[in-house]
Design an enzyme around this catalytic site. Sequence first.
Site, short mmCIF file in Angstrom:
data_model
loop_
_atom_site.label_atom_id
_atom_site.label_comp_id
_atom_site.label_asym_id
_atom_site.label_seq_id
_atom_site.Cartn_x
_atom_site.Cartn_y
_atom_site.Cartn_z
CB THR A 94 23.54 80.09 61.88
OG1 THR A 94 24.75 79.52 62.42
CG2 THR A 94 23.14 79.29 60.64
CE LYS B 70 13.90 83.61 65.63
NZ LYS B 70 13.50 83.12 64.31
CD1 TRP C 6 18.52 83.32 65.20
CD2 TRP C 6 17.24 82.13 66.58
NE1 TRP C 6 17.56 82.70 64.44
CE2 TRP C 6 16.76 81.96 65.27
CE3 TRP C 6 16.59 81.48 67.63
CZ2 TRP C 6 15.67 81.16 64.98
CZ3 TRP C 6 15.50 80.67 67.33
CH2 TRP C 6 15.06 80.52 66.02
CD GLU D 45 20.62 77.34 58.50
OE1 GLU D 45 21.17 76.84 59.48
OE2 GLU D 45 19.63 78.11 58.59
#
Length: 546
Positions: A176, A441, A446, A330
Amino acid sequence: MEKYQLTLSNLWKYIKEIYGDVEVAYLPPHGNNIRSTYGREYERSLRLADGLRRLGIAPGDRVATLDWNTIWHFDLYWAVPGMGAVLHPLNVRLAPEDLVYIINHAQDKALIYHRDFAPLVEKLKPHLKSVQLYIQISDGLGTATRDPEIEDVIKQGEPKPLPEIGEDTVATIGYTSGTTGKPKGAYFTHRALTLHTLVSAVAFAGFRGFARPECTEEQCAFMQLVPMFHVHGWGTPWTFALLGWRQIYPGRFDPNHTVKLIAEEGVKTMAGVPTMLYMLLTAPEFPKYAEKIKAVRPIFVVGGAALPKELAKKAAEAGFIPRVGYGMTETAPILTLGFFRPTEEIPKEVDRYYDLLTATGLPIPLVDLMVVDEGLRPVPRDGRSVGEIVVRAPWVTPEYLGDVEKTREAWRGGWFHTGDVAVWLPDGRVRIVDRAKDVIKSGGEWISSLQLEDLIMTHPAVAQVAVVGVPHEKWGERPVAVVVLKPGASATEQDIIKHLEKFVEAGKIPKWWLPDKIIFTTQLPLTGTGKIDKKVLREQYKEVLR
């Protein structure tokens, strides 16, 4: 009976046998074009796997990549998992400090990088604890360091059959972006990715009103616009190979080059974040190819961020067929797609049509999805009741690498908690309305509001700060910092930006994280529990960049 293993290697063998003569093209902006076939790349991937083995890469070893959308990256997608090792694509847009953390945390043994990143890799090397092998992708432009070159590795290898491996073998890992702390590692097995590929192929080939363009297999062309370091390139390198489509790899994203390829190569389908679509529509070269693009009528699948209705309308007017998908790191990533049921009437009323078109969509097969309240109870499907999206699917990562606490938190109640807040529509579609965490975003990437706030707070004149994402026509969202100064202190907008630029130079944050605007105020709004109310700030400053 022996259990047949669901592996990417077995898919790859099938693709070679059935679609061996179908073209795979690498057509980068710099013009060193390569036109190959699935059959030829199959053999090259076997040679690459054997070449890596000769250099000491063994089953279970983790192989990181820093690369654009190149034909070598496509080969690595098959070769590394196929030899029983683990592919680890790195996000090239992360700050150097985050890349060092991720590579060390993943314990990558090899780093294969494009020559564009040679200066970066040289800076990273002294800080990388586990990497023993560096290989460069020179891209036909000459090597930028003394590290081995990938073409030499391929030439030194033999086209030996890939080993038999179990479907529960880990094939890839990804991290991430670290928006709420350090990046978290997710892993995916061959079984998970094979099922994801099969279901995605069903979706792209057969879902009503989603893909299924009017073209023969020989004519159908897919262009890989999604960066291949973004969650397996959304799985499309594998999916469109299984469908037998021509594939085009354009290298580093360049809007002018992309519109040219769409027109000249007859690209029927591509995918990317909304900012990419916006950049294509506003590319200086777009008018030159506008008529050809309208004739091709390419599908553009938007993910990574919400598709604004106005952007969808502009895309349709320009000849694109906009569609929507949803997923996350994920989840491998696809969870939902914007398709229509066979018996469902596609709305003729324009606003209603775009309301449905830009919704997050319906779950794809084998995805169990709910929108739930804090007690894990499904919210009413009324389009008004807000809850969190939770999911179960064969391709959702079972855990975060080395983080029991975060795993337990994400999988509480037996469901994976996405952190995305949504409403459930009566027809089963979901529409994301907010995020559980105040991340920003921008262009599909991100930005951590918390990290920016921490760095701004180190300025000696700053007492309080809140960073929020506000709407931006091109990037979707951009960060804006709202600052309260200490009594008697003074600072200008440029002072704060210059302060942040020091952290850019130190490699702590990327340059594109810098706020577009610094707003000074005397007081920040607070919630009933004394926290800064960012919802009020987002509403108050939603027009500040327009």
